[in-house]
Design a protein around this motif. Structure first.
Motif: not given
Ligand SMILES: Nc1ncnc2c1ncn2[C@@H]1O[C@H](COP(=O)(O)OP(=O)(O)OP(=O)(O)O)[C@@H](O)[C@H]1O
Ligand SMILES: [Mg+2]
Lengths: 236, 403
Positions: A83, A86, A102-103, A111, A115-117, B13-14, B18, B21, B25, B28-29, B301, B305
């Motif tokens: 993961a 990627r 939806v985004y 996006f 997932l990163q800090n 991220p802590p 997540i 997040l 999400l 939103k969905n 992901m 996740q």
């Protein structure tokens, strides 16, 4: 300076179970890619192009052989490691864009960074830069349903590029686009390839795409038939 | 040019980020998903409000019932003569004893005798209850007995008054036995009619001054029971047994428990329906959104996740349901807490102490507990079908090939 391969495919075979027997989609493939290449897998439908790209993207694993991406054998990566590979190093561009409906355009591109800090202001800058590369900075707030197919694919490219990955794997990125849009996105990717030295690997039947490639690998029935460098690409 | 750029590991991220997040999400969905979402949210909010409403009503109903029973009948407990059993009318004849010489300071004595009245010539058996008139332990308006100049003043409850068709100031013939069993009769005068939520002190009984009843029956100094006030300190009196307020209330509390269990069954059924809606939405959305799942994975992901994301999305239904429930529920709760809910007349004849207006009790514990119940069960139900994601092959997902 060592010039190690960024991707190395060694004796890769992929077999799928079908009915009682097996179907061999890839058979003993050996290929090496260097950083900054702009190359493509070409061949008839069913020749194994997508399968090979997916293995390189660690979405799939070979039945036999090794796919070594950035020095790591993808088959040996944990879920989490693949993961991360990627998320940080590989950008995907798909035939059907795969934007999240939806985004907004901005959020689609953002996006992977979530997932990163990375803090919000830096994310914003990175996303806007990526949208600028594809010429869509004015469409940041639109939903994917409100933009055209060509624009959608440019968003997908921005999404793949925003994290400045080492590798972009693009599976028939122009298949749903008209000629004008196809040329636009190919020019964009060629430009990024030159500016950021990103390695691009395509899968395509499209003559227009082939016209930009520096190297063409012909697949047929899961085997490499021809692997030819192209000194002077038609459109480059 | 260095081609061998090392695989960097992302600085993650802590955990909280997540989760945030995932909820962002999910939100939103859900907002993008339209009608189906709102259907589930609507059902969940309805279940939320209904559970609270029912339990709050039952709570208010029995709280009122308990308060009223204490105010009219039980006081701070009762001291019963050892041979008297309030649930056995046959014990009335001999279930009385001499009032102890001491230790009766915080006790209101009551003597109960069986007798008959003859309203409009019909015979009707009644209990005559003689009560110490100078009392304020229970709400019975015994001062009316004290003030009356009639020979035999009595007070009765409104239900009794209605059933025998008597008004204040009316007289009715009472026939009773003295301690030796000889019949005697006289006209009693209705000195007052009281309005109580406690049928136990109303239906089939008339209240008169204890001293009159002693004189009529030649039973001076006798009592069947005492009602204690809150200052009463329990003492060991031979021949008398003390029942605490709690002991007296066990019957009502048992009824309350039964009603609450009925409520739980009703709302488990409702909850099950809501859960079915959530489960169904979830199964459908996992099936329909395979390519999206594949896309999330291709963007880096982990499957865990993505599983978390879909679980959060399901859970979000219930969070929205609870919020929506709050929006329309709270005004409803406030309105009924202030206005009360009228009790249908039929309930009054069931022998339960039903208030004319019940003021439901929507405690924070009830509201929060119900919200937690709904959110937790929705999360579990969302998680179950989403587990499938953990086993998904991302390539198949991207192709939308799973069934
Ligand atoms: N999960 C699977 N199970 C069985 N066979 C599969 C599976 N996935 C792919 N194949 C087969 O493997 C072969 C190679 O498929 P692949 O998708 O890689 O082809 P492709 O070259 O990308 O074709 P196209 O140009 O049509 O996209 C095909 O014959 C396909 O039917
Ligand atoms: Mg393909």
């Amino acid at each position: 300076m060592e010039n190690k391969n960024i991707i190395s495919i060694e004796h890769v075979t992929k077999r799928y179970p079908v009915g009682d027997g097996e179907f061999t989609a890839l058979s003993d493939i050996n290929l090496q890619f260097k950083k900054g290449e702009f190359s493509g897998l070409v061949g008839p439908s069913g020749s194994g192009k997508t399968t090979l790209l997916n293995i390189m993207g660690s979405l799939d694993s070979p039945t036999e052989g090794k796919a070594i991406v950035m020095g790591r054998n993808v088959a040996e990566l944990s879920h989490k490691e693949s993961a991360q590979l990627r998320n940080l190093h590989i950008g995907f561009v798909f035939q059907i864009y795969n934007l999240l409906p939806v985004y907004t355009v901005f959020e689609n591109v953002e996006f992977a960074l979530l997932l990163q800090n990375i803090n919000a202001s830096r994310r914003k800058k990175m996303v806007m830069d990526a949208l600028e590369w594809v010429g869509l900075q004015d469409m940041a707030d639109k939903k994917p349903s409100k933009i055209s197919g060509g624009e959608g694919q440019r968003v997908a490219i921005a999404r793949a590029m925003v994290k400045r990955p080492e590798i972009v794997l693009a599976d028939e990125p122009t298949a749903n686009l008209d000629a004008k849009n196809a040329h636009t996105i190919m020019k964009t990717m060629r430009q990024l390839n030159k500016e950021l030295n990103t390695t691009f690997l395509f899968s395509t039947h499209d003559e227009k795409v082939m016209g930009y490639l520096n190297r063409m690998i012909h697949l047929e029935d899961g085997k490499v038939r021809k692997d030819e460098p192209i000194e002077k690409p038609q459109y480059a | 040019m260095t081609a061998n750029s090392k695989i960097s590991t992302r600085s993650e991220p802590p955990r909280g980020a997540i989760t945030r997040l995932a909820f962002h999400l999910a939100y939103k969905n859900l907002m993008g998903a339209g009608l189906r979402t709102w259907l589930s949210v609507g059902i969940l909010s309805f279940v939320f409000v209904l559970i609270i409403f029912y339990q709050g009503y039952v709570e208010g109903f029995y709280q009122n019932s308990i308060d009223e029973n204490i105010a009219w009948e039980y006081g701070g407990g009762q001291l019963l003569y050892k041979d008297y059993d309030p649930y056995d009318a046959f014990t009335l004849q001999d279930g009385h004893g001499k009032i102890p010489a001491t230790d009766t300071k915080d006790l209101v004595p009551i003597l109960i005798r069986q007798a008959s009245i003859y309203p409009q010539g019909r015979l009707m058996p009644v209990l005559v209850k003689g009560i110490e008139v100078a009392q304020n332990t229970v709400k019975l308006p015994t001062q009316l007995l004290q003030q009356s100049s009639a020979e035999y003043p009595v007070i009765i409850g409104k239900r009794m008054a209605a059933s025998v068709n008597l008004k204040k100031g009316d007289q009715v013939m009472l026939r009773w036995r003295d301690k030796n069993g000889s019949f005697d009769a006289g006209n009693v005068t209705i000195a007052g009619i009281f309005d109580t939520d406690v049928p136990n002190v109303d239906i089939g009984q008339i209240w008169m001054p204890l001293k009159k009843l002693w004189a009529m029956t030649d039973m001076k100094g006798q009592a069947t029971l005492f009602i204690a006030n809150n200052n009463y300190e329990q003492k060991n009196l031979p021949k008398w047994k003390f029942k605490t307020q709690d002991e007296l209330l066990t019957g009502i509390r048992a009824l309350e428990k039964m009603d609450k269990i009925t409520g739980v069954i009703i709302y488990l059924v409702l909850l099950a329906i809501a859960m079915l809606a959530v489960f169904d939405t979830q199964v459908l959305s996992i099936f329909r959104r395979q390519q999206e799942i594949g896309t999330y994975i291709s963007l880096g992901m982990t499957r865990k996740q993505v599983l978390g994301l879909f679980t959060a999305e399901g859970c979000m239904h219930s969070i929205l349901g609870v919020l929506v429930g709050f929006i329309y529920g709270v005004p409803i709760f406030i309105y009924f807490t202030r206005q009360g809910i009228g009790t249908p007349a039929a309930v009054d004849n069931l022998g339960i102490s039903a208030g004319k207006r019940i003021f439901p009790d929507f405690s924070p514990e009830l509201i929060i507990g119900t919200a937690v119940l709904i959110i937790v069960s929705t999360t579990i139900v969302s998680f179950l079908p989403a587990r499938k994601i953990a086993k998904m092959n991302p390539v198949d997902a991207l192709k939308g090939k799973l069934q």
